[in-house]
Write a protein that holds these residues in place. Structure first.
Motif, PDB file in Angstrom:
ATOM      1  N   ASP A 101      50.868  23.251  49.156  1.00  0.00           N
ATOM      2  CA  ASP A 101      51.368  24.840  48.392  1.00  0.00           C
ATOM      3  C   ASP A 101      50.358  25.371  47.460  1.00  0.00           C
ATOM      4  OD1 ASP A 101      53.735  25.364  50.330  1.00  0.00           O
ATOM      5  OD2 ASP A 101      55.069  24.345  49.080  1.00  0.00           O
ATOM      6  N   VAL A 102      50.310  23.924  46.580  1.00  0.00           N
ATOM      7  CA  VAL A 102      49.062  24.083  45.773  1.00  0.00           C
ATOM      8  C   VAL A 102      47.857  24.590  45.785  1.00  0.00           C
ATOM      9  CG1 VAL A 102      48.443  23.075  43.531  1.00  0.00           C
ATOM     10  CG2 VAL A 102      51.157  22.394  43.635  1.00  0.00           C
ATOM     11  N   THR A 103      48.001  24.066  47.156  1.00  0.00           N
ATOM     12  CA  THR A 103      45.854  24.285  47.720  1.00  0.00           C
ATOM     13  C   THR A 103      45.642  25.952  47.935  1.00  0.00           C
ATOM     14  OG1 THR A 103      46.218  22.636  49.251  1.00  0.00           O
ATOM     15  CG2 THR A 103      45.638  21.512  47.815  1.00  0.00           C
ATOM     16  N   LEU A 104      46.656  25.652  49.090  1.00  0.00           N
ATOM     17  CA  LEU A 104      46.958  27.512  49.721  1.00  0.00           C
ATOM     18  C   LEU A 104      47.486  28.556  48.117  1.00  0.00           C
ATOM     19  CD1 LEU A 104      49.389  26.509  52.372  1.00  0.00           C
ATOM     20  CD2 LEU A 104      46.056  26.796  52.646  1.00  0.00           C
ATOM     21  N   GLY A 105      47.504  28.330  47.006  1.00  0.00           N
ATOM     22  CA  GLY A 105      47.227  29.362  45.954  1.00  0.00           C
ATOM     23  C   GLY A 105      46.680  29.563  45.556  1.00  0.00           C
ATOM     24  N   TRP A 106      46.263  30.661  44.092  1.00  0.00           N
ATOM     25  CA  TRP A 106      45.403  31.027  43.543  1.00  0.00           C
ATOM     26  C   TRP A 106      44.583  30.747  42.635  1.00  0.00           C
ATOM     27  CZ3 TRP A 106      43.236  36.664  43.485  1.00  0.00           C
ATOM     28  CH2 TRP A 106      43.526  36.842  45.607  1.00  0.00           C
ATOM     29  N   SER A 107      43.864  30.041  42.098  1.00  0.00           N
ATOM     30  CA  SER A 107      42.909  29.507  41.165  1.00  0.00           C
ATOM     31  C   SER A 107      43.120  30.952  39.901  1.00  0.00           C
ATOM     32  CB  SER A 107      41.954  28.527  41.386  1.00  0.00           C
ATOM     33  OG  SER A 107      41.581  28.770  39.887  1.00  0.00           O
ATOM     34  N   ALA A 108      43.218  30.931  38.978  1.00  0.00           N
ATOM     35  CA  ALA A 108      43.083  31.951  38.244  1.00  0.00           C
ATOM     36  C   ALA A 108      41.365  32.432  37.686  1.00  0.00           C
ATOM     37  CB  ALA A 108      43.648  32.002  36.527  1.00  0.00           C
ATOM     38  N   TYR A 160      48.864  41.402  33.451  1.00  0.00           N
ATOM     39  CA  TYR A 160      48.325  41.957  32.128  1.00  0.00           C
ATOM     40  C   TYR A 160      46.842  41.724  32.331  1.00  0.00           C
ATOM     41  CZ  TYR A 160      51.171  45.160  29.921  1.00  0.00           C
ATOM     42  OH  TYR A 160      52.864  46.045  29.344  1.00  0.00           O
ATOM     43  N   ALA A 161      45.539  42.166  33.013  1.00  0.00           N
ATOM     44  CA  ALA A 161      44.377  41.524  33.216  1.00  0.00           C
ATOM     45  C   ALA A 161      44.021  42.070  31.915  1.00  0.00           C
ATOM     46  CB  ALA A 161      43.873  41.958  34.800  1.00  0.00           C
ATOM     47  N   ILE A 162      43.206  41.305  31.328  1.00  0.00           N
ATOM     48  CA  ILE A 162      42.193  41.748  30.257  1.00  0.00           C
ATOM     49  C   ILE A 162      41.344  42.164  30.498  1.00  0.00           C
ATOM     50  CG2 ILE A 162      41.524  40.955  27.565  1.00  0.00           C
ATOM     51  CD1 ILE A 162      44.679  41.079  28.315  1.00  0.00           C
ATOM     52  N   ILE A 163      40.252  43.382  30.010  1.00  0.00           N
ATOM     53  CA  ILE A 163      39.308  43.089  31.109  1.00  0.00           C
ATOM     54  C   ILE A 163      37.977  43.281  29.676  1.00  0.00           C
ATOM     55  CG2 ILE A 163      37.584  45.322  32.233  1.00  0.00           C
ATOM     56  CD1 ILE A 163      40.416  45.597  34.314  1.00  0.00           C
ATOM     57  N   ASN A 164      37.343  42.649  29.824  1.00  0.00           N
ATOM     58  CA  ASN A 164      36.297  43.577  29.270  1.00  0.00           C
ATOM     59  C   ASN A 164      35.484  44.542  29.434  1.00  0.00           C
ATOM     60  OD1 ASN A 164      34.108  43.497  27.071  1.00  0.00           O
ATOM     61  ND2 ASN A 164      33.771  41.844  27.844  1.00  0.00           N
ATOM     62  N   ALA A 165      35.657  45.296  28.456  1.00  0.00           N
ATOM     63  CA  ALA A 165      34.673  46.633  29.117  1.00  0.00           C
ATOM     64  C   ALA A 165      33.096  46.918  28.236  1.00  0.00           C
ATOM     65  CB  ALA A 165      35.424  48.444  28.879  1.00  0.00           C
ATOM     66  N   GLY A 166      33.473  45.725  27.910  1.00  0.00           N
ATOM     67  CA  GLY A 166      32.220  45.506  26.118  1.00  0.00           C
ATOM     68  C   GLY A 166      30.597  45.407  27.099  1.00  0.00           C
ATOM     69  N   GLY A 167      30.056  45.452  25.922  1.00  0.00           N
ATOM     70  CA  GLY A 167      28.531  45.003  25.965  1.00  0.00           C
ATOM     71  C   GLY A 167      28.198  43.867  26.855  1.00  0.00           C
ATOM     72  N   ILE A 213      36.819  40.166  33.738  1.00  0.00           N
ATOM     73  CA  ILE A 213      38.590  39.686  33.815  1.00  0.00           C
ATOM     74  C   ILE A 213      37.997  38.620  32.346  1.00  0.00           C
ATOM     75  CG2 ILE A 213      40.479  38.557  34.789  1.00  0.00           C
ATOM     76  CD1 ILE A 213      40.412  41.735  35.902  1.00  0.00           C
ATOM     77  N   ASP A 214      39.065  38.761  31.630  1.00  0.00           N
ATOM     78  CA  ASP A 214      38.091  37.449  30.803  1.00  0.00           C
ATOM     79  C   ASP A 214      39.624  36.947  30.522  1.00  0.00           C
ATOM     80  OD1 ASP A 214      36.117  38.361  29.931  1.00  0.00           O
ATOM     81  OD2 ASP A 214      36.749  38.984  27.434  1.00  0.00           O
ATOM     82  N   ASP A 215      40.562  37.523  30.491  1.00  0.00           N
ATOM     83  CA  ASP A 215      42.210  36.777  30.709  1.00  0.00           C
ATOM     84  C   ASP A 215      43.045  37.630  31.796  1.00  0.00           C
ATOM     85  OD1 ASP A 215      43.710  34.714  29.758  1.00  0.00           O
ATOM     86  OD2 ASP A 215      43.652  35.479  27.779  1.00  0.00           O
ATOM     87  N   VAL A 216      44.125  36.754  30.904  1.00  0.00           N
ATOM     88  CA  VAL A 216      45.342  37.148  32.168  1.00  0.00           C
ATOM     89  C   VAL A 216      46.566  37.062  30.972  1.00  0.00           C
ATOM     90  CG1 VAL A 216      44.654  37.241  35.100  1.00  0.00           C
ATOM     91  CG2 VAL A 216      45.680  35.032  33.805  1.00  0.00           C
TER      92      VAL A 216
END
Length: 129
Positions: free
Chosen positions: A39-46, A79-86, A66-69
């Motif tokens: 189950d661990v290997t079938l999951g998502w890795s952030a 929440y997803a933390i999205i970097n919209a900067g430079g 995506i910088d962080d969750v």
């Protein structure tokens, strides 16, 4: 002499299971069991599948990454933390976006209706101290 060798081998064989059990802290298994490992290997890795990956709008324009969750106390990614900067954190502008607004289209994270300018106009996300 052979009797002593047989007794030594027998005592090692009898104590080995006790020593193997002694490696577990208390009676709690510290990692996952072999059955749970699937189950661990079938999951998502952030780290591998989310963090650092580009976010696009529905016009296929890259609008950030995506910088962080943010994970709540009940283990929900909210929440997803999205970097919209430079580029390379120059003029970095992090924005918190509800994960429910992101969709996965052709292995790309898509934020429908968003633009880079709209994200930059959103309030900047800053971590609490």
């Amino acid at each position: 002499m052979k009797v002593i060798h047989i007794l030594v081998v027998a005592s090692i064989g009898l104590t080995t299971p006790i020593i193997a059990r002694a490696q577990v802290a208390g009676s709690t298994l510290l990692g996952v069991s072999v059955a749970e490992l699937r189950d661990v290997t079938l999951g998502w890795s952030a780290k591998r599948q989310i963090l650092g990956h580009a976010v696009y709008n529905d016009s296929n324009e890259r609008i950030g990454s995506i910088d962080d969750v943010i994970v709540t106390s009940d283990k929900t990614v909210i929440y997803a933390i999205i970097n919209a900067g430079g580029f390379l954190a120059v003029a970095k502008h992090d924005v918190a976006v509800p994960v429910s607004k992101l969709t996965l289209v052709d292995d790309r994270l898509v934020l429908p209706g968003a633009t880079k300018e709209a994200l930059k106009a959103s309030p900047r996300f800053e971590y609490a101290n």
